[in-house]
Design a protein around this motif. Structure first.
Motif, short mmCIF file in Angstrom:
data_model
loop_
_atom_site.label_atom_id
_atom_site.label_comp_id
_atom_site.label_asym_id
_atom_site.label_seq_id
_atom_site.Cartn_x
_atom_site.Cartn_y
_atom_site.Cartn_z
N LEU A 25 -11.98 -5.38 -1.81
CA LEU A 25 -11.96 -5.48 -0.34
C LEU A 25 -11.33 -4.26 0.31
O LEU A 25 -11.84 -3.75 1.32
N LEU A 26 -10.25 -3.76 -0.26
CA LEU A 26 -9.60 -2.57 0.31
C LEU A 26 -10.51 -1.36 0.26
O LEU A 26 -10.59 -0.58 1.22
N GLN A 27 -11.23 -1.21 -0.84
CA GLN A 27 -12.17 -0.10 -0.96
C GLN A 27 -13.30 -0.24 0.07
O GLN A 27 -13.66 0.73 0.74
N ALA A 28 -13.82 -1.44 0.23
CA ALA A 28 -14.89 -1.67 1.20
C ALA A 28 -14.40 -1.47 2.63
O ALA A 28 -15.11 -0.93 3.47
N VAL A 59 -4.42 -13.07 0.19
CA VAL A 59 -3.96 -12.87 1.57
C VAL A 59 -2.65 -12.07 1.59
O VAL A 59 -2.49 -11.13 2.38
N THR A 60 -1.74 -12.39 0.69
CA THR A 60 -0.47 -11.66 0.61
C THR A 60 -0.70 -10.19 0.27
O THR A 60 -0.13 -9.30 0.91
N LEU A 61 -1.55 -9.92 -0.73
CA LEU A 61 -1.83 -8.53 -1.12
C LEU A 61 -2.52 -7.76 0.00
O LEU A 61 -2.20 -6.59 0.24
N LEU A 62 -3.45 -8.40 0.68
CA LEU A 62 -4.10 -7.72 1.81
C LEU A 62 -3.08 -7.39 2.89
O LEU A 62 -3.11 -6.29 3.46
N ARG A 63 -2.17 -8.31 3.18
CA ARG A 63 -1.14 -8.07 4.20
C ARG A 63 -0.24 -6.90 3.78
O ARG A 63 0.20 -6.12 4.61
N GLN A 64 0.05 -6.79 2.49
CA GLN A 64 0.94 -5.74 2.01
C GLN A 64 0.25 -4.37 1.98
O GLN A 64 0.88 -3.36 2.26
N LYS A 65 -1.03 -4.35 1.63
CA LYS A 65 -1.70 -3.08 1.36
C LYS A 65 -2.64 -2.57 2.46
O LYS A 65 -2.95 -1.39 2.50
N ASN A 67 -4.22 -2.17 6.53
CA ASN A 67 -3.79 -1.85 7.89
C ASN A 67 -3.13 -3.08 8.51
O ASN A 67 -3.63 -4.19 8.38
N ALA A 68 -2.04 -2.87 9.20
CA ALA A 68 -1.31 -3.99 9.81
C ALA A 68 -2.15 -4.74 10.85
O ALA A 68 -1.88 -5.90 11.14
N ASN A 69 -3.18 -4.11 11.37
CA ASN A 69 -4.05 -4.74 12.37
C ASN A 69 -5.23 -5.48 11.76
O ASN A 69 -6.08 -5.98 12.50
N LEU A 70 -5.30 -5.55 10.44
CA LEU A 70 -6.41 -6.24 9.78
C LEU A 70 -6.41 -7.72 10.16
O LEU A 70 -5.38 -8.40 10.08
N THR A 71 -7.57 -8.23 10.57
CA THR A 71 -7.75 -9.65 10.81
C THR A 71 -8.28 -10.28 9.53
O THR A 71 -9.25 -9.77 8.95
N ILE A 72 -7.66 -11.38 9.09
CA ILE A 72 -8.10 -12.07 7.88
C ILE A 72 -8.58 -13.46 8.27
O ILE A 72 -7.83 -14.26 8.83
N TYR A 73 -9.85 -13.73 7.95
CA TYR A 73 -10.43 -15.06 8.16
C TYR A 73 -10.46 -15.77 6.81
O TYR A 73 -10.68 -15.14 5.78
N ALA A 74 -10.24 -17.07 6.80
CA ALA A 74 -10.28 -17.87 5.57
C ALA A 74 -11.50 -18.78 5.60
O ALA A 74 -11.71 -19.51 6.57
N ASP A 75 -12.30 -18.72 4.53
CA ASP A 75 -13.50 -19.54 4.40
C ASP A 75 -13.31 -20.49 3.23
O ASP A 75 -13.36 -20.10 2.08
N ALA A 76 -13.06 -21.76 3.53
CA ALA A 76 -12.73 -22.74 2.49
C ALA A 76 -13.95 -23.45 1.91
O ALA A 76 -13.86 -24.05 0.84
#
Length: 86
Positions: A25-28, A59-65, A67-76
């Motif tokens: 995801l980070l690469q994309a 979610v934790t790794l994305l928050r750490q690595k 951009n701080a402005n990244l929006t994260i949606y969760a699809d359950a």
């Protein structure tokens, strides 16, 4: 008049580790310039401890690595009961 259209990336698998999925995801995100991502959380139409832990870790790794402005949606996709989801 619009000169851009907001887009998000979508995580399409639950078949790899949290670290692998985060790296993909980070690469994309870097390649596309998107500022939002949708992550598959829980298991596929079921929930278990391993799937739940993987979801939290992504979610934790994305928050750490990311951009701080990244929006994260969760699809359950039905992974949780109504009571669990609320």
């Amino acid at each position: 008049q619009r000169n851009s259209i907001p887009m998000y990336l979508s995580s399409l698998t639950r078949n790899n580790t949290a670290e692998q999925e985060t790296d993909i995801l980070l690469q994309a995100l870097a390649t596309t310039g998107c500022n939002a991502v949708k992550v598959k959380v829980g298991g596929r139409l079921t929930n278990n401890i391993a799937a739940d832990e993987r979801s939290k870790k992504i979610v934790t790794l994305l928050r750490q690595k990311a951009n701080a402005n990244l929006t994260i949606y969760a699809d359950a996709n039905g992974s949780y009961s109504v009571n669990e989801a609320i």
